[in-house]
Design a protein around this motif. Sequence first.
Motif, short mmCIF file in Angstrom:
data_model
loop_
_atom_site.label_atom_id
_atom_site.label_comp_id
_atom_site.label_asym_id
_atom_site.label_seq_id
_atom_site.Cartn_x
_atom_site.Cartn_y
_atom_site.Cartn_z
N ALA A 9 0.85 -1.19 0.00
CA ALA A 9 0.00 0.00 0.00
C ALA A 9 0.88 1.24 0.00
O ALA A 9 2.09 1.18 0.27
CB ALA A 9 -0.93 0.01 1.22
N THR A 46 -4.70 1.58 5.89
CA THR A 46 -5.15 0.61 4.89
C THR A 46 -6.13 -0.38 5.50
O THR A 46 -7.16 -0.71 4.90
CB THR A 46 -3.94 -0.13 4.28
N PRO A 53 -5.66 -1.11 -0.71
CA PRO A 53 -4.46 -1.92 -0.93
C PRO A 53 -4.03 -1.88 -2.40
O PRO A 53 -4.88 -1.89 -3.31
CB PRO A 53 -4.90 -3.33 -0.53
#
Length: 234
Positions: A9, A46, A53
Amino acid sequence: MLEVRNLSAGYGDIQILRDVSLSVGAGEIVTLIGSNGAGKSTLLNTVCGILRPLAGSVLLDGQDIGGRSPEQIVGLGLTQVPEGRRLFANMTIRENLLMGAYRRRQNAEVASDLARILALFPRLQERLQQRAGTLSGGEQQMCAIGRGLMARPRLLMLDELSLGLAPIVLDILTDAIREVHRGGTAILLVEQDVAVACDIAQTGYVLENGRVALSGPTAQLRVDPHVQKLYLGL
């Protein structure tokens, strides 16, 4: 409960996390240790839906929640207390706490939870009608944790609990976290202070440059030569 698998991420074209995996079981306290810029907050953002992601997956009870909205994820029982507290400065403590329950409609249960949090943090009870922006750093952290608990999370994620706090205030907060844990809430604690993290959590992960460098029981991490050299100054 929570399982992060091979997660990558970042922000725009900048990749921060690379192939990160970790897990938090029901009723566990797990810590994520790392220096500034290691990617700890990126991981939490995330997991809670602020970032999507780039690769990998985020599973809650076996269900992939990657890409869901933060509101949906809170509804599934996962709440983040962000770094820097991010309270509504011009609102009272009471109003800030109730913001944590904005998705809930059971007034009696909300009132009961508010009373429970004020019992957990008596300082907030004393200052209930005071504006959050006028509180000390420790009181603001209490309010931020209380706001997170008002969502009735099954998993509470705490980002930099100890940042800027005096030891006596930190002792109050760690006692409160242990009490919350005894009530059945799992906790993912993100910390720079390795000693604090290892005192609270049973399992730890060390994040370096966006990757998991070490993991295992915190008792083992505390005596690991790499951890002692980089994070404990030994």
